[in-house]
Write a protein that holds these residues in place. Structure first.
Motif, PDB file in Angstrom:
ATOM      1  N   GLN A   1      47.982  57.462  61.693  1.00 26.61           N
ATOM      2  CA  GLN A   1      46.756  58.373  61.358  1.00 26.61           C
ATOM      3  C   GLN A   1      46.094  57.103  60.274  1.00 26.61           C
ATOM      4  O   GLN A   1      46.703  56.612  59.456  1.00 26.61           O
ATOM      5  CB  GLN A   1      46.896  59.424  60.600  1.00 26.61           C
ATOM      6  CG  GLN A   1      45.803  60.231  59.938  1.00 26.61           C
ATOM      7  CD  GLN A   1      45.246  60.827  61.177  1.00 26.61           C
ATOM      8  OE1 GLN A   1      45.521  60.941  62.329  1.00 26.61           O
ATOM      9  NE2 GLN A   1      43.754  60.651  60.900  1.00 26.61           N
ATOM     10  N   SER A   2      44.759  56.945  60.180  1.00 25.49           N
ATOM     11  CA  SER A   2      44.248  56.078  59.310  1.00 25.49           C
ATOM     12  C   SER A   2      42.977  57.017  58.520  1.00 25.49           C
ATOM     13  O   SER A   2      42.743  58.059  58.980  1.00 25.49           O
ATOM     14  CB  SER A   2      43.445  54.859  59.945  1.00 25.49           C
ATOM     15  OG  SER A   2      42.160  55.517  60.849  1.00 25.49           O
TER      16      SER A   2
ATOM     17  N   LEU B   1      44.859  48.119  56.363  1.00 26.55           N
ATOM     18  CA  LEU B   1      44.679  47.219  57.527  1.00 26.55           C
ATOM     19  C   LEU B   1      44.665  48.085  58.964  1.00 26.55           C
ATOM     20  O   LEU B   1      44.042  47.722  59.685  1.00 26.55           O
ATOM     21  CB  LEU B   1      46.100  46.567  57.565  1.00 26.55           C
ATOM     22  CG  LEU B   1      45.856  45.267  56.793  1.00 26.55           C
ATOM     23  CD1 LEU B   1      47.490  44.694  56.542  1.00 26.55           C
ATOM     24  CD2 LEU B   1      44.800  44.069  57.034  1.00 26.55           C
ATOM     25  N   ARG B   2      45.238  49.490  58.898  1.00 23.83           N
ATOM     26  CA  ARG B   2      45.317  50.294  59.900  1.00 23.83           C
ATOM     27  C   ARG B   2      43.970  50.697  60.210  1.00 23.83           C
ATOM     28  O   ARG B   2      43.638  51.191  61.333  1.00 23.83           O
ATOM     29  CB  ARG B   2      46.165  51.335  59.338  1.00 23.83           C
ATOM     30  CG  ARG B   2      46.755  52.341  60.603  1.00 23.83           C
ATOM     31  CD  ARG B   2      47.817  53.351  60.214  1.00 23.83           C
ATOM     32  NE  ARG B   2      48.967  52.873  59.767  1.00 23.83           N
ATOM     33  CZ  ARG B   2      49.547  52.814  58.492  1.00 23.83           C
ATOM     34  NH1 ARG B   2      48.883  53.465  57.693  1.00 23.83           N
ATOM     35  NH2 ARG B   2      50.683  52.427  58.230  1.00 23.83           N
TER      36      ARG B   2
END
Length: 525
Positions: free
Chosen positions: A282-283, A242-243
């Protein structure tokens, strides 16, 4: 009949025009109610005294039809379409689906679809959400496809503020409790079992043909969660996904049946400057892979003899789906492919109805009407923003699989042949009719607005699409088919596959002039 004659109907005695008009505006004198009171001397053909002139709704210029789009500061797009009525359909569409799961565990989108409209930061349970919607006569739904996840609500337009608040909370603040995730695992396991036991194998074949056509990439990735992944997907895995994908620039808030300014105001209030529950850490980054068509075959040997038991069981059938790469819905050739798909048509051997039901399409005339043993022959067209797939699904008795495959390959070759003016006009008219009829439904308009704005930031209106359909010529059909037939086929086969021709033979038939398979010579049959 006396009343009919008194109004100058057939059989009434001739009278001067002036007398007739006076009679009409004064209503029949001397007539009275059963209670004895006289009728008022007023006629429905004349303006009623003391009643203001009626003002009728009218379409004032193009702005009545156009879809309005506003981009907020955070990149979120807000799109709306006016539609007369008390109810509206509003929803959030996210550019996220099973095609984006290459870096993650397969099945996340399936989980998110099932977890939608569960408890959130504001609402303690699904029941609380449904009760809130019930106050505005509302219903909710979530659908996940290969490239989009859609959260939608239909409710009374006066509850717009509540609806947008709820949608924002559902999309950005889900609790994803351990209990809800465990219930979702159970629901998915049941759905997967049901999918394999269902008499209609179409959903399973669609998965298989995509996997064969786009092997291990983008739209070829499994839309359903594999059984082995159900226990591996938890809150941390979902938050990580989702991030990356649930960011405002990948979302559209779409509404039908509401004022644009009102929707923008609600979007600013509930979707601007809101930090999602998974944070902004962070993604892994967004997978921007372009679909790579590979072609190939996927076979599943399965005993279909007991799929449907009972007094009138469905006979044992073998199902074949053959597909070729078409084009994306952003390309100009998309419209000729849509017309071609309509021209092929088809359906089951027990379909009832006349010309409007597609009984004059090629798969009825050339296949089902000539080969009584064919149980089904249907054309499908799947289109995405970077590719597409035109396929034909056919089913018959396992002993006639080879003949069935040859009939389908011949139909593919015949697509590139002469196209009759009558059949082309019929397909174009049927496509326009289907388009306009579907777009009378508010939820369908909502999905159309949302998907088009998500992909192109704008929306082609129905009359523009109808104009493009009208322009399709036989040469356009021949051009797109010739281009399509140069590709390797994708094949999905399910059932008793003893007599299934080899992939090389199917490929050879689609490369030949007549679409025939190589002859087989057997000593014993």
């Amino acid at each position: 009949s006396a009343l009919y004659r008194s109004w100058g109907g057939r059989g009434a005695p001739a009278r001067p025009d002036g007398a007739l008009a006076a009679r009409r505006c004064g209503l029949a004198a001397g007539r009275s109610y059963s209670g004895g009171g006289a009728y008022p001397s007023v006629s429905l053909t004349c303006p009623l005294p003391g009643v203001p002139k009626a003002v009728f709704a009218a379409a004032q210029g193009r702005e009545r039809f156009e879809t309005r789009v506003t981009v907020l500061e955070n990149g979120l797009r807000v799109a709306s379409q006016k539609k007369f009525g008390q109810f509206c359909t509003v929803g959030i569409l996210v550019n996220s689906g099973s095609r984006h799961e290459a870096k993650y565990l397969s099945g996340i989108s399936h989980f998110l679809e099932k977890l939608a409209f569960s408890s959130t930061a504001q609402f303690g349970s699904k029941d609380e959400i449904l009760l809130t919607l019930e106050k505005h006569g509302g219903i909710c739904d979530c659908q996940a496809s290969r490239d989009t996840i859609m959260y939608a609500v239909s409710a009374d337009a006066r509850g717009l503020d509540t609806v947008v608040n709820l949608l924002a909370d559902v999309a950005l603040q889900p609790r994803l409790s351990d209990e809800e995730i465990e219930m979702t695992r159970t629901a998915i396991r049941f759905e997967l079992e049901d999918l394999n036991m269902r008499p209609d194998p179409e959903p399973l074949l669609t998965e298989m043909i995509h996997a064969a056509a786009f092997r291990d990439n983008t739209v070829g990735l499994n839309r359903f969660c594999p059984v082995e992944n159900t226990d591996k997907i938890d809150r941390d895995v979902l938050h990580s996904y989702l991030r990356s994908y649930y960011t405002p620039d990948r979302m559209v808030l779409a509404g039908v049946g509401i004022e644009h300014e009102q929707l923008v105001e609600c979007a600013r209030k509930y979707l601007l400057g809101v930090e999602p529950v998974w944070g902004t850490g962070q993604s892994r980054g967004v997978d921007r892979s372009v679909a790579q068509y590979t072609g190939g075959i996927i076979k599943v040997e399965k005993d279909m003899s007991d799929v449907s038991l009972g007094p009138t069981p469905i006979p044992e059938l073998t199902h074949i789906m053959i597909g070729l790469e078409s084009c994306s819905f952003l390309e100009e050739d998309f419209i000729p492919f849509a017309v071609l798909n309509m021209m092929m048509g088809g359906g089951g051997s027990f379909s009832a109805g006349g010309p409007g039901k597609g009984m004059f399409t090629r798969l009825y005339l050339n296949v089902l009407n000539r080969h009584h043993w064919m149980y089904n022959a249907t054309s499908y067209h799947h289109s995405y923003e970077d590719t597409g797939l035109l396929c034909i699904h056919a089913s018959a008795d396992p002993k006639q699989v080879r003949e069935m495959v040859e009939i389908i390959t011949r139909e593919f070759i015949l697509m590139a042949g002469a196209v009759g003016e009558v059949e082309l006009e019929r397909a174009k008219t049927q496509l326009k009719s289907m388009l306009m009829m579907n777009l009378e439904s508010r939820p369908v308009i909502f999905e159309d607005v949302g998907r088009q704005v998500l992909a192109t930031n704008t929306r082609k209106l129905p009359h523009e699409l109808c104009a493009l359909i009208s322009e399709v010529k036989p040469a356009d059909i021949k051009r797109v088919v010739t281009k399509m037939l140069r590709k390797k086929p994708a094949v999905a086969a399910l059932g008793d596959l003893t007599d299934l021709p080899s992939y090389e033979h199917i490929q050879g038939a689609l490369s030949s002039k007549d679409g025939r398979l190589p002859r087989l010579y057997r000593l014993f049959r």
